[in-house]
Design a protein around this motif. Structure first.
Motif, PDB file in Angstrom:
ATOM      1  N   HIS A  94       0.850  -1.189   0.000  1.00  0.00           N
ATOM      2  CA  HIS A  94       0.000   0.000   0.000  1.00  0.00           C
ATOM      3  C   HIS A  94       0.879   1.230   0.000  1.00  0.00           C
ATOM      4  CE1 HIS A  94      -3.941  -1.934   0.935  1.00  0.00           C
ATOM      5  NE2 HIS A  94      -3.107  -2.904   1.269  1.00  0.00           N
ATOM      6  N   ARG A 118       1.504   1.047  -9.971  1.00  0.00           N
ATOM      7  CA  ARG A 118       0.253   0.332 -10.264  1.00  0.00           C
ATOM      8  C   ARG A 118       0.551  -0.969 -11.000  1.00  0.00           C
ATOM      9  NH1 ARG A 118      -1.248   4.844 -13.675  1.00  0.00           N
ATOM     10  NH2 ARG A 118      -3.270   3.941 -14.203  1.00  0.00           N
ATOM     11  N   THR A 123      -1.491  -0.943  -4.155  1.00  0.00           N
ATOM     12  CA  THR A 123      -2.649  -0.068  -3.980  1.00  0.00           C
ATOM     13  C   THR A 123      -2.122   1.335  -3.735  1.00  0.00           C
ATOM     14  OG1 THR A 123      -3.818  -1.884  -2.931  1.00  0.00           O
ATOM     15  CG2 THR A 123      -4.711   0.321  -2.570  1.00  0.00           C
ATOM     16  N   SER A 125      -2.851   5.398  -3.003  1.00  0.00           N
ATOM     17  CA  SER A 125      -3.818   6.449  -2.691  1.00  0.00           C
ATOM     18  C   SER A 125      -3.103   7.761  -2.446  1.00  0.00           C
ATOM     19  CB  SER A 125      -4.731   6.062  -1.528  1.00  0.00           C
ATOM     20  OG  SER A 125      -3.979   5.572  -0.464  1.00  0.00           O
TER      21      SER A 125
END
Ligand SMILES: *Cc1c(COP(=O)(O)O)cnc(C)c1O
Length: 337
Positions: A94, A118, A123, A125
């Motif tokens: 992440h 990616r 993941t 954000s």
């Protein structure tokens, strides 16, 4: 120093090459300039974070982690190499990206390193600039834990005493490599940001009692803050290694005159330096770190900073994947007819 006692997982190609930059040296007329090719560490287009991740990921494995959390700026090379390392070791990843530049350019926010994050299955954000990224990582770790995961947090840039071990080892690798080539290195220059690279080199050179003049070229903080961060982490790294002697404050040098308007924002000097090396040495650098480091190397060579020295090595910390996030920066000619 007992570096071998620390767990390490193989992620990169070492030793990286040490090569002369003779066209550049001839053009500048100073010492012979060399490049330590840490852009060729092999993991997902390479870079300096791979050395740190060999120790950090081994620590994560030892602690039973199944998921890695880290953070960086939008075009973070650290995030990209971490995503690749997690993929290779079968862990989740992440990534929290902090928008430090405010750019909404499509390439900047989706291409370059972000594309590769990616592609490696991380993941991703976003958080706005100025967010407390460490608190955000802690929060994410809590929620992953509630989902039954075992997360491991890697700080931004992989800069803590564990990550810095990668550059303690690099100091040894470089000095051995140079001596095998009959080369005496007078100075070592590189881009310094979250400070783990320089702190590791400071501790590593001290451990082998090398008198190589080490200089970091800052990319974000002012000099006093940058040197303070490096010194603090170098001391912690030396203590972590059980080194008997203190780190000399005088061995920590940062020149922060090449940052320009801010972190990740292009400067004319970076653009000129990056184009010059692309066109005289066939080497790729990046706009955020190694390009500004190179601007410093070239400008300081011209100003005589290295006068009297014979061999100066620039540690190429990588980052060329970020070029694809900055396609408009270089004002390049189109096709000729
Ligand atoms: C992270 C990075 C640096 C700076 O290294 P720190 O250990 O964070 O000081 C330099 N160059 C590139 C290309 C990087 O990605």
């Amino acid at each position: 120093m007992r570096l071998a006692q620390f767990p390490r997982v193989a992620l990169g190609h070492f030793p990286t090459p040490l090569e002369p930059m003779d066209r550049l040296s001839e053009m500048l007329g100073g010492p012979r300039l060399w490049v330590k090719r840490d852009d060729c560490t092999g993991l997902s287009s390479g870079g300096n974070k791979t050395r740190k991740l060999e120790y950090l990921m081994a620590d994560a494995q030892q602690k039973g982690a199944d998921t890695i959390i880290t953070q960086g700026a939008t075009q973070s090379n650290h995030a990209r190499q971490t995503a690749a390392a997690a993929a290779k070791l079968g862990m989740g990843c992440h990534i929290l990206l902090e928008d430090r530049t405010g750019s909404n350019d499509d390439n900047y926010i989706m291409n370059g390193n972000v594309l590769l994050d990616r592609l490696h299955g991380a993941t991703v954000s976003k958080r706005s600039g100025g967010t407390d990224m460490n608190a955000e990582m802690e929060r994410l770790a809590d929620s992953l834990q509630q989902d039954g995961k075992t997360p491991y947090i890697i700080p931004g840039g992989g800069s803590n005493p564990i990550g810095a071990l990668g550059y303690v080892n690099c100091a040894r690798e470089l000095v051995e490599q140079a001596s095998g080539m009959g080369l005496k290195i007078d100075a070592l220059v590189h881009a310094t940001g979250s400070s783990g690279t320089q702190a590791g080199l400071v501790a590593g050179l001290a451990a082998i009692e090398s008198d190589i003049h080490l200089l970091g070229i800052g990319v974000r903080a002012p000099q006093e803050k940058q040197e303070g961060m490096v010194f603090d982490l170098a001391q912690k790294t030396a203590a972590f290694l059980g080194m008997p002697d203190d780190i000399a404050r005088s061995s920590v040098r940062a020149n922060c005159d090449y940052v320009g308007p801010g972190y990740g924002l292009p400067t004319d000097g970076m653009i000129a330096a990056l184009k010059l090396l692309a066109q005289t040495e066939g080497l790729l650098f990046d706009p955020v770190y190694s390009g500004k480091g190179l601007d410093g190397l070239i400008d300081l060579t011209r100003k005589g900073y290295f006068d009297g020295m014979s061999n100066v090595v620039f540690t190429h910390t990588g980052g060329s994947a970020a070029l694809f996030g900055y396609p408009e920066t270089f004002d390049l000619p189109g096709y000729s007819s």
